[in-house]
Write a protein that holds these residues in place. Structure first.
Motif, PDB file in Angstrom:
ATOM      1  N   ASP A  32     -15.553   5.302  12.924  1.00 31.83           N
ATOM      2  CA  ASP A  32     -14.688   5.056  14.072  1.00 31.83           C
ATOM      3  C   ASP A  32     -14.961   6.064  15.187  1.00 31.83           C
ATOM      4  O   ASP A  32     -15.091   5.697  16.362  1.00 31.83           O
ATOM      5  CB  ASP A  32     -13.224   5.132  13.610  1.00 31.83           C
ATOM      6  N   VAL A  33     -15.075   7.340  14.794  1.00 33.53           N
ATOM      7  CA  VAL A  33     -15.291   8.396  15.790  1.00 33.53           C
ATOM      8  C   VAL A  33     -16.633   8.204  16.498  1.00 33.53           C
ATOM      9  O   VAL A  33     -16.710   8.210  17.726  1.00 33.53           O
ATOM     10  CB  VAL A  33     -15.217   9.791  15.132  1.00 33.53           C
ATOM     11  N   VAL A  34     -17.696   8.027  15.730  1.00 33.59           N
ATOM     12  CA  VAL A  34     -19.009   7.929  16.380  1.00 33.59           C
ATOM     13  C   VAL A  34     -19.204   6.548  17.012  1.00 33.59           C
ATOM     14  O   VAL A  34     -19.921   6.415  18.010  1.00 33.59           O
ATOM     15  CB  VAL A  34     -20.170   8.263  15.408  1.00 33.59           C
ATOM     16  N   GLY A  35     -18.522   5.553  16.444  1.00 39.65           N
ATOM     17  CA  GLY A  35     -18.573   4.218  17.045  1.00 39.65           C
ATOM     18  C   GLY A  35     -17.971   4.232  18.442  1.00 39.65           C
ATOM     19  O   GLY A  35     -18.434   3.523  19.338  1.00 39.65           O
ATOM     20  N   SER A  36     -16.973   5.075  18.632  1.00 42.16           N
ATOM     21  CA  SER A  36     -16.326   5.158  19.944  1.00 42.16           C
ATOM     22  C   SER A  36     -17.290   5.716  20.982  1.00 42.16           C
ATOM     23  O   SER A  36     -17.042   5.620  22.183  1.00 42.16           O
ATOM     24  CB  SER A  36     -15.071   6.031  19.861  1.00 42.16           C
ATOM     25  N   TRP A 101     -31.615   6.114  21.821  1.00 42.16           N
ATOM     26  CA  TRP A 101     -31.289   5.432  20.565  1.00 42.16           C
ATOM     27  C   TRP A 101     -30.304   6.320  19.830  1.00 42.16           C
ATOM     28  O   TRP A 101     -30.664   7.396  19.348  1.00 42.16           O
ATOM     29  CB  TRP A 101     -32.564   5.224  19.755  1.00 42.16           C
ATOM     30  N   LYS A 102     -29.063   5.874  19.756  1.00 41.90           N
ATOM     31  CA  LYS A 102     -28.017   6.697  19.137  1.00 41.90           C
ATOM     32  C   LYS A 102     -27.523   5.983  17.886  1.00 41.90           C
ATOM     33  O   LYS A 102     -26.990   4.874  17.975  1.00 41.90           O
ATOM     34  CB  LYS A 102     -26.850   6.898  20.121  1.00 41.90           C
ATOM     35  N   VAL A 103     -27.706   6.617  16.763  1.00 41.14           N
ATOM     36  CA  VAL A 103     -27.359   5.956  15.489  1.00 41.14           C
ATOM     37  C   VAL A 103     -26.557   6.883  14.580  1.00 41.14           C
ATOM     38  O   VAL A 103     -26.571   8.105  14.740  1.00 41.14           O
ATOM     39  CB  VAL A 103     -28.633   5.500  14.743  1.00 41.14           C
ATOM     40  N   TRP A 104     -25.871   6.248  13.643  1.00 41.28           N
ATOM     41  CA  TRP A 104     -25.175   7.042  12.609  1.00 41.28           C
ATOM     42  C   TRP A 104     -25.507   6.476  11.242  1.00 41.28           C
ATOM     43  O   TRP A 104     -25.987   5.343  11.128  1.00 41.28           O
ATOM     44  CB  TRP A 104     -23.657   7.052  12.828  1.00 41.28           C
ATOM     45  N   TYR A 105     -25.267   7.274  10.225  1.00 40.84           N
ATOM     46  CA  TYR A 105     -25.549   6.846   8.863  1.00 40.84           C
ATOM     47  C   TYR A 105     -24.571   7.506   7.902  1.00 40.84           C
ATOM     48  O   TYR A 105     -23.900   8.486   8.242  1.00 40.84           O
ATOM     49  CB  TYR A 105     -26.987   7.203   8.469  1.00 40.84           C
ATOM     50  N   ALA A 106     -24.506   6.945   6.724  1.00 42.80           N
ATOM     51  CA  ALA A 106     -23.691   7.536   5.651  1.00 42.80           C
ATOM     52  C   ALA A 106     -24.335   7.132   4.343  1.00 42.80           C
ATOM     53  O   ALA A 106     -24.676   5.970   4.166  1.00 42.80           O
ATOM     54  CB  ALA A 106     -22.257   7.003   5.716  1.00 42.80           C
ATOM     55  N   PHE A 123     -25.882  13.887  -3.453  1.00 42.84           N
ATOM     56  CA  PHE A 123     -24.761  14.265  -2.598  1.00 42.84           C
ATOM     57  C   PHE A 123     -24.781  13.413  -1.344  1.00 42.84           C
ATOM     58  O   PHE A 123     -25.829  12.983  -0.887  1.00 42.84           O
ATOM     59  CB  PHE A 123     -24.835  15.754  -2.239  1.00 42.84           C
ATOM     60  N   ASP A 124     -23.609  13.153  -0.815  1.00 44.71           N
ATOM     61  CA  ASP A 124     -23.513  12.266   0.337  1.00 44.71           C
ATOM     62  C   ASP A 124     -23.392  13.034   1.644  1.00 44.71           C
ATOM     63  O   ASP A 124     -22.776  14.086   1.695  1.00 44.71           O
ATOM     64  CB  ASP A 124     -22.297  11.350   0.188  1.00 44.71           C
ATOM     65  N   GLN A 125     -23.989  12.460   2.651  1.00 49.62           N
ATOM     66  CA  GLN A 125     -23.818  13.002   3.992  1.00 49.62           C
ATOM     67  C   GLN A 125     -23.473  11.863   4.945  1.00 49.62           C
ATOM     68  O   GLN A 125     -23.877  10.717   4.734  1.00 49.62           O
ATOM     69  CB  GLN A 125     -25.109  13.649   4.489  1.00 49.62           C
ATOM     70  N   VAL A 126     -22.745  12.208   5.984  1.00 53.21           N
ATOM     71  CA  VAL A 126     -22.628  11.325   7.132  1.00 53.21           C
ATOM     72  C   VAL A 126     -23.268  12.073   8.291  1.00 53.21           C
ATOM     73  O   VAL A 126     -23.265  13.306   8.296  1.00 53.21           O
ATOM     74  CB  VAL A 126     -21.156  10.983   7.463  1.00 53.21           C
ATOM     75  N   GLY A 127     -23.840  11.338   9.213  1.00 51.26           N
ATOM     76  CA  GLY A 127     -24.498  12.039  10.305  1.00 51.26           C
ATOM     77  C   GLY A 127     -24.850  11.123  11.452  1.00 51.26           C
ATOM     78  O   GLY A 127     -24.686   9.899  11.375  1.00 51.26           O
ATOM     79  N   ALA A 146     -18.905  15.652  15.958  1.00 54.36           N
ATOM     80  CA  ALA A 146     -18.585  16.252  14.663  1.00 54.36           C
ATOM     81  C   ALA A 146     -17.243  16.965  14.749  1.00 54.36           C
ATOM     82  O   ALA A 146     -16.403  16.861  13.852  1.00 54.36           O
ATOM     83  CB  ALA A 146     -19.682  17.234  14.253  1.00 54.36           C
ATOM     84  N   TRP A 147     -17.049  17.656  15.845  1.00 57.54           N
ATOM     85  CA  TRP A 147     -15.815  18.406  16.036  1.00 57.54           C
ATOM     86  C   TRP A 147     -14.596  17.473  16.040  1.00 57.54           C
ATOM     87  O   TRP A 147     -13.588  17.729  15.388  1.00 57.54           O
ATOM     88  CB  TRP A 147     -15.884  19.176  17.348  1.00 57.54           C
ATOM     89  N   ARG A 148     -14.704  16.378  16.759  1.00 57.14           N
ATOM     90  CA  ARG A 148     -13.589  15.424  16.819  1.00 57.14           C
ATOM     91  C   ARG A 148     -13.346  14.780  15.466  1.00 57.14           C
ATOM     92  O   ARG A 148     -12.216  14.450  15.106  1.00 57.14           O
ATOM     93  CB  ARG A 148     -13.872  14.336  17.861  1.00 57.14           C
ATOM     94  N   PHE A 149     -14.422  14.581  14.736  1.00 58.72           N
ATOM     95  CA  PHE A 149     -14.286  14.022  13.395  1.00 58.72           C
ATOM     96  C   PHE A 149     -13.464  14.957  12.505  1.00 58.72           C
ATOM     97  O   PHE A 149     -12.516  14.528  11.836  1.00 58.72           O
ATOM     98  CB  PHE A 149     -15.667  13.773  12.796  1.00 58.72           C
ATOM     99  N   TYR A 150     -13.802  16.227  12.522  1.00 59.61           N
ATOM    100  CA  TYR A 150     -13.021  17.184  11.731  1.00 59.61           C
ATOM    101  C   TYR A 150     -11.559  17.179  12.164  1.00 59.61           C
ATOM    102  O   TYR A 150     -10.656  17.256  11.344  1.00 59.61           O
ATOM    103  CB  TYR A 150     -13.599  18.601  11.877  1.00 59.61           C
ATOM    104  N   GLU A 151     -11.354  17.089  13.466  1.00 59.39           N
ATOM    105  CA  GLU A 151      -9.976  17.042  13.975  1.00 59.39           C
ATOM    106  C   GLU A 151      -9.237  15.828  13.417  1.00 59.39           C
ATOM    107  O   GLU A 151      -8.082  15.924  13.017  1.00 59.39           O
ATOM    108  CB  GLU A 151      -9.973  16.966  15.505  1.00 59.39           C
ATOM    109  N   ARG A 152      -9.920  14.695  13.407  1.00 61.48           N
ATOM    110  CA  ARG A 152      -9.281  13.474  12.910  1.00 61.48           C
ATOM    111  C   ARG A 152      -8.880  13.605  11.450  1.00 61.48           C
ATOM    112  O   ARG A 152      -7.893  13.016  10.993  1.00 61.48           O
ATOM    113  CB  ARG A 152     -10.224  12.281  13.085  1.00 61.48           C
ATOM    114  N   LEU A 153      -9.679  14.335  10.689  1.00 61.81           N
ATOM    115  CA  LEU A 153      -9.333  14.529   9.280  1.00 61.81           C
ATOM    116  C   LEU A 153      -8.147  15.469   9.120  1.00 61.81           C
ATOM    117  O   LEU A 153      -7.518  15.512   8.067  1.00 61.81           O
ATOM    118  CB  LEU A 153     -10.530  15.102   8.507  1.00 61.81           C
TER     119      LEU A 153
END
Length: 419
Positions: A32-36, A101-106, A123-127, A146-153
């Motif tokens: 959601d965060v990176v999709g935004s 090209w802006k992408v994310w993965y998990a 081990f899992d990563q998101v990035g 990344a910072w906003r993601f941590y905030e959301r958590l």
RNA sequence: GUGGCCGUAGCUCAGCCCGGUUAGAGCACCUGGUUGUGGUCCAGGAAGUCGGGGGUUCAAAUCCCCUCGGUCACCCCA
């Protein structure tokens, strides 16, 4: 204790509910965060030709010591991915999408190493990875995501360390200066560090050995070896972070474990965790990686966050808790279970989560199961309800009591009474 | 790869040092506590190759060796 054959292999484990629910929610929040920000999901394969990862640098342990390499039945030399940046950049080189090209993965990565807290063989990563622009504002965007993601958590005690490793020439000059510094004082270094000096002098800055501490502290700093160009880029990154209200600490000795990083590098440290696992995420620029994989020269910047360690940090801060229940409604049926078949289906189709008891057990046993399920409401269908075309809705969590309603009113009653 | 600690029911552990009757506890689970109702309480029940293998011994959960696994730290990294 079962035979070790039927246990998850060393360094791996099963993620069971409720951890699995929390796990999935974390990925959803990330998406959601990176999709935004317009990042698109990419799902690379879990293994690649081994050369893809060799591009990360033979001097890194991740590549030289920890890769799961194997030959497939066709004789191809493959490796399970130890990280995903290499795969994403390989995908970029293969498909040549328009930039930026802006992408994310998990997903999972694999490294053969001794497991310990916050460290597993799988081990899992998101990035995210962003290829194309050289713009320092892109570095800042990536860091900010990344910072906003941590905030959301809900994490509050994360600090951001940043550094610049400079342009390739800067980096080379710095490595020379570092080598000179440490070589002149090699006697004072630990034996292991002397080895590191020969293979990867930058890594010495990361040493946690007490005997190295003085020498590391006295080492020349990258910041003094930056070209004007790299220094300006770094300044702009910091300026943008500052404007966004994201505090960062310049950490002149921050070197990342993978050799492809240039210019901006950064790391997220969870203050609530012990030093052994407090690095919960990191990233940086890798402006030469795409061309190393056969693409036209294309700058890139990205980060990877460790899912396990991020969740450890959440535990330590008591935020982002696991869900309390898997269902909203639990159906109890003491007249054979035929009604339960219909009622659970109806409740589920109405969009509510519902489970039921099995094996025609006693009402007491079924009510016990209802309680254990965590459901807020029980729907009870006994003899009376069966013959009367009704259902009893009972509150399991508060003191709202129970009421018997017509079957046709059941869904509405449930909706009204659910929190 | 190196080192420390640990491995007894699903979970948390006692017993091991000073070998010896049917290996225990708590939690969880199952069944009851009569006339359909969970969360408290009471009673009963089911559940353990004592991680695995080898050795010493008349006898090993208990002593010795090997091995596997877990955990923590170093290394490295997320």
């Amino acid at each position: 204790m079962a035979d070790s054959t039927y246990r998850a292999p060393k360094g791996t484990r099963d993620i069971l509910w409720p951890d699995s629910a929390r796990w999935r929610t974390l990925v959803e929040v990330f998406a959601d965060v990176v999709g935004s920000a317009g990042y698109l999901q990419v799902v690379p394969p879990m293994f690649e030709h081994v050369e893809v990862f060799r591009r990360l640098g033979d001097a890194t342990d991740v590549v030289s010591k920890e890769m799961y390499e194997f030959l497939d039945k066709g004789g191809r030399s493959l490796a399970l991915r130890p990280e995903q940046t290499a795969s994403v950049v390989r995908a970029f080189a293969q498909h040549r999408p328009v930039v930026p090209w802006k992408v994310w993965y998990a997903g999972p990565n694999f490294r053969y190493e001794r497991a310990q807290k916050g460290r597993f063989r799988q081990f899992d990563q998101v990035g995210v990875e962003a290829l194309g622009p050289d713009d320092p504002h892109l570095d800042a965007e990536v860091i900010a995501l990344a910072w906003r993601f941590y905030e959301r958590l809900g994490l509050r005690r994360v600090s951001l360390l940043v550094n610049s490793l400079g342009n390739p020439e800067d980096r080379t000059r710095y490595v020379d200066a570092l080598t000179a510094h440490f070589s002149a004082n090699a006697d004072a270094l630990s034996a292991e560090s002397r080895q590191t000096l020969a293979t990867n002098p930058l890594r010495l800055l990361d040493s946690r050995r007490p005997e190295d501490a003085d020498l590391v502290a006295a080492a020349p700093q990258m910041i003094d070896h930056l070209s004007d160009d790299a220094a300006r880029h770094f300044e702009q990154v910091r300026g943008a972070l500052d404007a966004l209200g994201i505090p960062c600490t310049v950490s002149p000795r921050l070197v990342r474990g993978l050799d492809y990083y240039l210019r901006t590098t950064f790391e997220f440290v969870a203050e609530a965790l012990d030093a052994a696992q407090d690095a919960i995420g990191g990233g940086g620029r890798y402006d030469r990686l795409a061309e190393a994989m056969g693409a036209p020269p294309t700058p890139g910047v990205g980060f990877a966050l460790g899912v396990d360690r991020t969740l450890l940090a959440c535990d330590a801060e008591e935020v982002f808790e696991a869900p309390a229940s898997a269902v909203d409604v639990f159906v109890v049926d003491t007249c054979g279970g035929d009604e339960a078949v219909l009622v659970t289906d109806e409740v589920r189709r109405a969009g509510l989560r519902a489970d039921r008891a099995w094996d025609d057990r006693s009402m007491k046993a079924q009510m016990k199961a209802a309680d254990r399920s965590g459901a807020a409401l029980a729907v009870i269908i006994g003899e009376d309800e069966c013959s009367g075309g009704t259902a009893t809705v009972r509150d399991l969590r508060g003191d709202a009591g129970q009421e018997t309603v017509a079957r046709t009113d059941l869904i509405e009653t449930l909706r009204t009474r659910l929190p």
